[in-house]
Motif scaffolding. Structure first.
Motif, short mmCIF file in Angstrom:
data_model
loop_
_atom_site.label_atom_id
_atom_site.label_comp_id
_atom_site.label_asym_id
_atom_site.label_seq_id
_atom_site.Cartn_x
_atom_site.Cartn_y
_atom_site.Cartn_z
N TRP A 95 33.05 26.77 19.66
CA TRP A 95 32.04 27.88 19.21
C TRP A 95 31.95 27.52 17.68
O TRP A 95 30.81 28.16 17.22
CB TRP A 95 33.02 29.30 19.16
CG TRP A 95 33.29 30.11 20.46
CD1 TRP A 95 34.20 30.35 20.99
CD2 TRP A 95 32.11 30.44 21.30
NE1 TRP A 95 34.18 30.75 22.18
CE2 TRP A 95 32.72 31.09 22.30
CE3 TRP A 95 30.78 30.41 20.94
CZ2 TRP A 95 31.92 31.58 23.16
CZ3 TRP A 95 29.89 30.78 21.85
CH2 TRP A 95 30.63 31.61 23.07
N ASP A 96 32.63 26.78 17.11
CA ASP A 96 32.54 26.12 15.68
C ASP A 96 31.59 24.87 16.10
O ASP A 96 32.15 24.06 16.36
CB ASP A 96 33.66 25.72 15.18
CG ASP A 96 33.54 25.07 13.74
OD1 ASP A 96 32.43 25.04 13.22
OD2 ASP A 96 34.52 24.52 13.18
N ASN A 97 30.16 25.03 16.04
CA ASN A 97 29.34 25.96 15.50
C ASN A 97 28.35 26.30 16.50
O ASN A 97 27.20 26.59 15.97
CB ASN A 97 28.95 25.87 13.87
CG ASN A 97 28.50 27.21 13.46
OD1 ASN A 97 28.74 27.90 13.85
ND2 ASN A 97 27.84 27.00 12.33
N GLN A 127 25.71 17.29 11.82
CA GLN A 127 26.73 16.67 10.94
C GLN A 127 27.38 17.29 9.81
O GLN A 127 27.78 17.05 8.88
CB GLN A 127 26.17 15.30 10.47
CG GLN A 127 25.62 14.41 11.73
CD GLN A 127 25.51 12.78 11.05
OE1 GLN A 127 25.86 12.53 10.09
NE2 GLN A 127 24.89 12.19 11.88
N GLU A 128 27.35 18.74 10.16
CA GLU A 128 28.38 19.73 9.47
C GLU A 128 29.58 19.35 9.01
O GLU A 128 30.20 19.38 8.00
CB GLU A 128 28.10 20.96 9.73
CG GLU A 128 28.62 22.15 8.76
CD GLU A 128 30.04 22.58 9.14
OE1 GLU A 128 30.74 23.36 8.51
OE2 GLU A 128 30.72 22.22 9.95
N GLU A 129 30.36 18.80 10.03
CA GLU A 129 31.69 18.61 10.25
C GLU A 129 32.09 17.39 9.54
O GLU A 129 33.40 17.01 9.26
CB GLU A 129 32.20 18.59 11.68
CG GLU A 129 32.04 19.98 12.49
CD GLU A 129 33.20 20.93 12.09
OE1 GLU A 129 33.85 20.57 11.06
OE2 GLU A 129 32.99 22.01 12.57
N VAL A 130 31.28 16.44 9.39
CA VAL A 130 31.57 15.40 8.49
C VAL A 130 30.70 14.97 7.23
O VAL A 130 30.72 13.96 6.75
CB VAL A 130 31.08 13.96 9.39
CG1 VAL A 130 31.88 13.88 10.48
CG2 VAL A 130 29.57 14.10 9.68
N MET A 238 40.55 27.41 15.97
CA MET A 238 39.59 26.58 15.60
C MET A 238 39.75 25.06 15.51
O MET A 238 40.77 24.88 15.29
CB MET A 238 39.02 26.93 14.02
CG MET A 238 37.66 26.51 13.57
SD MET A 238 37.37 26.97 11.94
CE MET A 238 37.36 28.74 11.90
N HIS A 239 38.69 24.30 16.04
CA HIS A 239 39.13 22.86 15.89
C HIS A 239 39.87 22.65 17.14
O HIS A 239 40.89 21.66 16.78
CB HIS A 239 39.46 22.19 14.56
CG HIS A 239 38.16 22.08 13.85
ND1 HIS A 239 37.92 21.01 12.90
CD2 HIS A 239 37.20 22.86 13.57
CE1 HIS A 239 36.68 21.32 12.37
NE2 HIS A 239 36.27 22.55 12.68
N SER A 240 39.93 23.28 18.29
CA SER A 240 40.70 22.88 19.28
C SER A 240 39.79 23.01 20.49
O SER A 240 38.74 23.80 20.39
CB SER A 240 41.93 23.56 19.55
OG SER A 240 41.80 25.03 20.04
ZN LIG Z 1 34.43 23.33 12.05
#
Ligand SMILES: [Zn+2]
Length: 274
Positions: A95-97, A127-130, A238-240
């Protein structure tokens, strides 16, 4: 394996994964030792990510290569979209994101045929997460006067998550982020958002968290600075592989952002910025 983005080793063992090869998607699992084989010390310690492996169900390297696996292949979690006991609660991976993409598309659909006084550009960044990378390139391309990032925020409504540490209850409305580790929401813009929400009777929750970031962190330092605020929805786990959000929070985020866009004209933007 090398994780991309923020993974926590405790949510990874025994999860089902998709290994995306040039020839198609293979099913894999992150292998775990049975408890019978664990020493008392091992039982107490989480397994480090660098010691994990993904089993695609083959006998050896040769069979893995024959199945199409190559170094550099992308691996993603596998989780079916599922409506929960209360159908407003939706389970899915990422869901993120992906939620942000849903909101962006729905806002554009809402605005179709509207007579707007501003130009609206909507997009999905990479590449928001990195490192908020797509936020930087897209803001350089668009050169916006104001920017809203749409991203999930933390839900503080499950056991062990102490509500005194933050607001974010599923079903209580979208989150307007005052600050996180990447951005302090622009005060003028945030006040305007609050006014629009109250005038239209849209529920919302302010959130401030010491960690994490969103594309607002990239937007607000682009060009000569872009007043930016993040609007999101609270998300559990989040992040699972098993994140859960509330459908009405998504609907209200769409409503809120639609009304914000409709409220803007040159003077209002000027007032918000100063
Ligand atoms: Zn995230």
């Amino acid at each position: 394996c090398t994780p991309i983005g923020g993974w926590w080793n405790q949510v990874m063992l025994s999860q089902r994964m998709n290994v995306i090869t040039d020839e198609g998607i293979l099913t894999g699992v992150i292998g775990s030792k049975p408890p019978h084989a664990l020493s008392p010390e091992e039982r107490k310690k989480p397994v480090e990510i660098k010691n994990m492996f993904i089993d695609i169900g083959v006998a050896d390297k040769e069979e893995a290569e024959k199945a199409g696996v190559k170094i550099g292949d992308q691996i993603t979690p596998h989780m079916e979209f599922t409506e929960m006991a209360n159908k407003n609660y939706l389970l899915a991976k990422a869901w993120d994101n992906r939620m942000g993409c849903v909101v962006a598309v729905d806002v554009l659909q809402n605005l179709e045929g509207e007579d707007l006084n501003v130009n609206v550009v909507s997009g999905a960044t990479v590449q928001e997460e990195v490192g908020l990378r797509g936020a930087k390139t897209s803001a350089n391309k668009v050169k916006p006067d104001l920017a809203i990032s749409v991203d999930v925020g933390i839900a503080w409504d499950t056991p062990g998550m102490k509500p005194e540490n933050g607001k974010g209850k599923l079903g209580d409305g979208p989150l307007v982020v005052l600050m996180d580790a990447s951005n302090i929401g622009h005060v003028g813009f945030r006040r305007h958002i609050q006014k629009v929400a109250e005038e239209n009777g849209i529920p919302f929750q302010f959130q401030a968290v010491p960690g994490g970031g969103t594309d607002s962190g990239g937007f607000h330092v682009a060009n000569e600075g872009v007043p930016s605020v993040n609007i999101g929805v609270p998300l559990r786990y989040m992040h699972s592989n098993v994140s859960i959000l509330h459908k009405e929070d998504v609907n209200n985020a769409v409503k809120l952002i639609t009304e914000i866009v409709k409220s803007l004209d040159d003077d209002t933007v000027e007032n918000i910025i100063w």
